[in-house]
Design a protein around this motif. Structure first.
Motif, PDB file in Angstrom:
ATOM      1  N   ASN A 104       0.819  -1.202   0.000  1.00 14.51           N
ATOM      2  CA  ASN A 104       0.000   0.000   0.000  1.00 14.51           C
ATOM      3  C   ASN A 104       0.865   1.268   0.000  1.00 14.51           C
ATOM      4  N   VAL A 105       0.218   2.397   0.135  1.00 12.74           N
ATOM      5  CA  VAL A 105       0.924   3.678   0.122  1.00 12.74           C
ATOM      6  C   VAL A 105       1.957   3.749   1.237  1.00 12.74           C
ATOM      7  N   GLU A 106       1.574   3.345   2.438  1.00 14.56           N
ATOM      8  CA  GLU A 106       2.516   3.410   3.558  1.00 14.56           C
ATOM      9  C   GLU A 106       3.691   2.475   3.344  1.00 14.56           C
ATOM     10  N   ASP A 107       3.451   1.296   2.771  1.00 14.64           N
ATOM     11  CA  ASP A 107       4.560   0.385   2.478  1.00 14.64           C
ATOM     12  C   ASP A 107       5.584   1.064   1.577  1.00 14.64           C
ATOM     13  N   ASN A 108       5.109   1.809   0.579  1.00 13.91           N
ATOM     14  CA  ASN A 108       6.024   2.514  -0.315  1.00 13.91           C
ATOM     15  C   ASN A 108       6.771   3.614   0.425  1.00 13.91           C
ATOM     16  N   ARG A 110       7.565   3.636   3.509  1.00 16.54           N
ATOM     17  CA  ARG A 110       8.479   3.026   4.481  1.00 16.54           C
ATOM     18  C   ARG A 110       9.675   2.326   3.829  1.00 16.54           C
ATOM     19  N   THR A 111       9.741   2.315   2.514  1.00 14.05           N
ATOM     20  CA  THR A 111      10.768   1.537   1.815  1.00 14.05           C
ATOM     21  C   THR A 111      12.175   1.881   2.277  1.00 14.05           C
ATOM     22  N   VAL A 112      12.486   3.167   2.342  1.00 15.95           N
ATOM     23  CA  VAL A 112      13.847   3.581   2.705  1.00 15.95           C
ATOM     24  C   VAL A 112      14.194   3.113   4.108  1.00 15.95           C
ATOM     25  N   SER A 113      13.289   3.318   5.068  1.00 13.64           N
ATOM     26  CA  SER A 113      13.583   2.932   6.451  1.00 13.64           C
ATOM     27  C   SER A 113      13.753   1.416   6.565  1.00 13.64           C
ATOM     28  N   GLN A 114      12.979   0.659   5.796  1.00 16.23           N
ATOM     29  CA  GLN A 114      13.085  -0.797   5.877  1.00 16.23           C
ATOM     30  C   GLN A 114      14.369  -1.300   5.244  1.00 16.23           C
ATOM     31  N   LEU A 115      14.761  -0.702   4.115  1.00 20.70           N
ATOM     32  CA  LEU A 115      15.956  -1.178   3.425  1.00 20.70           C
ATOM     33  C   LEU A 115      17.235  -0.787   4.150  1.00 20.70           C
TER      34      LEU A 115
END
Length: 271
Positions: A104-108, A110-115
């Motif tokens: 979803n939008v939040e997953d996108n 959050r991409t930088v913080s997760q990677l």
């Protein structure tokens, strides 16, 4: 180098005689002998007719494609001494056709913080969404269901959360209406003032280039034909090719590039 007060600020990126062989062999080079520099917080608009390799130039600067000749330097260090992943943390390419990551939008967002194992900057993401006119978007909405313009803005915000030093924008507002485009431009200008981020922005809209200020890189004849202050270029290009380009653009006969297909690596900015 830039001088601010008593401080000397080194050049952010140097491009030294960069060249790419033409993939179809229609001519020896797609572009060659590209030599330029980019200073911190500088804004560069790249103009030129189709077929000059403007998108390929951005992708090469982001190390998503490999130069056949020449050398790149970031903060005075050759690209050969950077790991590609570390380079792309600093140099972020934003393609014309937006690439949505799964979820979803939040997953996108959050991409930088997760990677990269960073805390998620929720307040910053929310502010950027608001500045870009996306404050009404439900963060639980599937990213793939957004409109083209919403995807372009979300992709850009996702890239900004990486805090890139140069941001390479390939027709980054082409799917937006005038009001949304102006909102994004204002947001990026404010971001640049706060963060010191430099841009290289490919656009087929001369009026957008004029409004961005900074410098113009005009590509023609398979090379960087003019590198001039924006005001000087629009007051009177130094070459006949530049004058013809503006003449055609102003008469409405300049044709924009077709949309670019998504290629491997287009979503690699946060990797």
């Amino acid at each position: 180098m830039l001088t601010r007060g008593a401080s000397i600020i080194p050049t952010l990126m140097n491009i030294d005689r960069l060249a790419r062989v033409h993939p179809q062999g229609e001519r020896p080079y797609l572009f060659s002998d590209i030599t330029a520099r980019l200073d911190p917080q500088e804004t560069v608009a790249v103009l030129g007719i189709s077929g000059q390799g403007k998108t390929t130039l951005l992708r090469t600067l982001a190390r998503l494609e490999t130069a056949d000749e020449g050398e790149l330097f970031l903060k005075g260090i050759s690209s050969s001494q950077w790991r590609p992943r570390e380079w792309r943390k600093k140099v972020c390419y934003v393609p014309q056709r937006p690439v949505m990551l799964p979820g979803n939008v939040e997953d996108n967002l959050r991409t930088v913080s997760q990677l990269h194992g960073r805390p998620f900057e929720r307040d910053l993401a929310r502010r950027l969404m608001q500045e870009s006119g996306l404050e009404g978007i439900d963060w639980a909405k599937p990213a793939a269901s957004l409109s083209g313009g919403e995807k372009q803005r979300l992709q850009l915000i996702r890239s900004l959360l990486l805090h890139p030093e140069p941001l390479l924008l390939d027709e980054a507002t082409s799917a937006l209406d005038a009001g949304s485009r102006q909102a994004v431009e204002r947001s990026l200008q404010e971001w640049s003032r706060r963060e010191g981020t430099a841009w290289i922005w490919v656009t087929h809209d001369p009026e957008q280039a004029r409004g961005l200020g900074g410098r113009v890189w005009f590509m023609a004849g398979g090379t960087l034909l003019e590198d001039a202050a924006t005001s000087a270029f629009f007051a009177g290009p130094a070459t006949e090719e530049g004058r013809n380009y503006l003449r055609h653009a102003h008469s409405g006969r300049e044709e924009a590039d077709g949309s670019h297909a998504v290629r491997e690596g287009d979503a690699a900015c946060p990797s």
